[in-house]
Design an enzyme around this catalytic site. Structure first.
Site, short mmCIF file in Angstrom:
data_model
loop_
_atom_site.label_atom_id
_atom_site.label_comp_id
_atom_site.label_asym_id
_atom_site.label_seq_id
_atom_site.Cartn_x
_atom_site.Cartn_y
_atom_site.Cartn_z
N ASP A 45 0.86 -1.20 0.00
CA ASP A 45 0.00 0.00 0.00
C ASP A 45 0.89 1.24 0.00
O ASP A 45 0.61 2.23 0.67
CB ASP A 45 -0.91 -0.02 1.24
CG ASP A 45 -2.05 1.01 1.15
OD1 ASP A 45 -2.37 1.46 0.02
OD2 ASP A 45 -2.60 1.38 2.19
N ASN A 98 1.47 7.18 2.34
CA ASN A 98 2.13 6.34 3.34
C ASN A 98 3.64 6.52 3.36
O ASN A 98 4.37 5.61 3.74
CB ASN A 98 1.74 4.87 3.12
CG ASN A 98 0.31 4.60 3.60
OD1 ASN A 98 -0.15 5.25 4.54
ND2 ASN A 98 -0.36 3.68 2.96
N ASP A 107 2.89 2.58 7.68
CA ASP A 107 1.61 1.91 7.40
C ASP A 107 1.79 0.56 6.72
O ASP A 107 1.50 0.40 5.54
CB ASP A 107 0.73 2.84 6.54
CG ASP A 107 -0.74 2.46 6.63
OD1 ASP A 107 -1.07 1.52 7.37
OD2 ASP A 107 -1.55 3.12 5.95
#
Ligand SMILES: Nc1ncnc2c1ncn2[C@@H]1O[C@H](COP(=O)(O)OP(=O)(O)O)[C@@H](O)[C@H]1O
Ligand SMILES: [Mg+2]
Length: 281
Positions: free
Chosen positions: A168, A173, A185
């Site tokens: 992700d 992030n 994250d």
């Protein structure tokens, strides 16, 4: 401020002295600035599965190592016990990834503690000592965009060499600390070798970085670092010092139809999971 209920047990145990302020309430977590002795730290409280989006649904749980088969069956069936185990596995995945990546020399927040679904970690700060901005909150000169893109690719290679794909990674992030970008994250991080979706996730992570920094340095948009990285990784030739070119020649030999169809199925499953996640928000 008064400690929110989920942080009270850490206050009672002396892990946190005071709660300074709430930093963010993101998709899957609430993040607070806390004081611990002389230090300012960050407390990330995971939301419960029911209020959290559904991103572990398809990709992320695959090949998570659960040794106990009774536990595995319970998790698959979704019994209460199984759901709790799934939840715990999800939350501790981020701590595991943080320790593993820090050991591999990747710039991630230093983890201090994981207790009652709360991760206590280093507060990533800017030059003034304030919570660092996300890449998304910053405008870059072309030179800085190229420099940060290059240093993040080195981090992604280090992660891949440590057997981890973020899954992700994006401008949301990565924090811009005083000493450069810091990756955060990680609860959905996957095993690069064992997860069938690892390649696709790596390509997406690298493409997200390219597209973000490409806004400031358009020459990046022509690069193919993800494919290049994965090909080197698969053939065992990738190490943290590998110099990448950004060029990649896609194979033009006979098409492996089975493989293409599997990729199509994977993409469908991922899209279905995405729609479920959107609906769950
Ligand atoms: N270690 C940290 N230091 C500073 N800020 C952080 C830290 N961890 C998280 N944050 C802030 O909290 C936000 C949400 O945290 P994140 O780990 O990305 O969870 P979510 O799953 O909710 O996106 C981040 O975008 C960032 O602004
Ligand atoms: Mg986030």
């Amino acid at each position: 401020m008064k400690a929110p209920p989920r942080l009270q047990s850490l206050v009672d145990e002396g892990l946190i002295d005071t709660v300074v302020r709430q930093l963010m309430s993101g998709k899957e977590a609430m993040v607070y600035v806390v004081r611990c002795g002389d230090e300012t730290r960050c407390a990330k409280i995971y939301k419960e599965a029911t209020t959290r989006s559904f991103r572990q649904a398809v990709d992320y749980t695959e090949n998570r190592k659960v040794k106990n088969t009774r536990l595995q069956r319970a998790m698959a069936k979704g019994t209460k016990f199984g759901r709790q185990a799934t939840e715990a596995a999800w939350q501790s995945a981020e701590v595991d990834a943080l320790y593993r990546l820090a050991a591999a020399g990747v710039r991630v927040p230093e983890p201090y503690n994981f207790c009652d679904g709360v991760l206590l970690m280093e507060l990533v700060t800017d030059a003034e000592g304030d919570a660092a901005p996300r890449l998304n909150d910053v405008v870059f000169t072309p030179e800085d965009a190229l420099r940060h893109h290059a240093s993040l690719l080195v981090e992604v290679v280090r992660m891949l060499c440590a057997g981890v794909v973020h899954g992700d990674l994006s401008e949301f992030n990565v924090l811009l600390a005083a000493d450069g970008p810091v990756i955060i994250d990680l609860p959905q991080a996957v095993d690069a070798a064992g997860n069938n979706h690892a390649k696709r996730m790596l390509l997406r992570d690298v493409a997200n970085l390219k597209n973000f920094f490409g806004q400031f340095a358009p020459e990046l948009l022509q690069t193919h670092y993800g494919d290049e990285m994965w090909a080197l990784y698969e053939s065992g030739e990738l190490d943290p010092g590998t110099a990448l070119t950004g060029r990649f020649a896609h194979a033009t030999g006979p098409v492996d139809l089975g493989n293409v169809l599997r990729e199509v199925d994977d993409a469908r499953a991922e899209e279905a999971a995405r729609l479920v996640r959107m609906a769950a928000r």
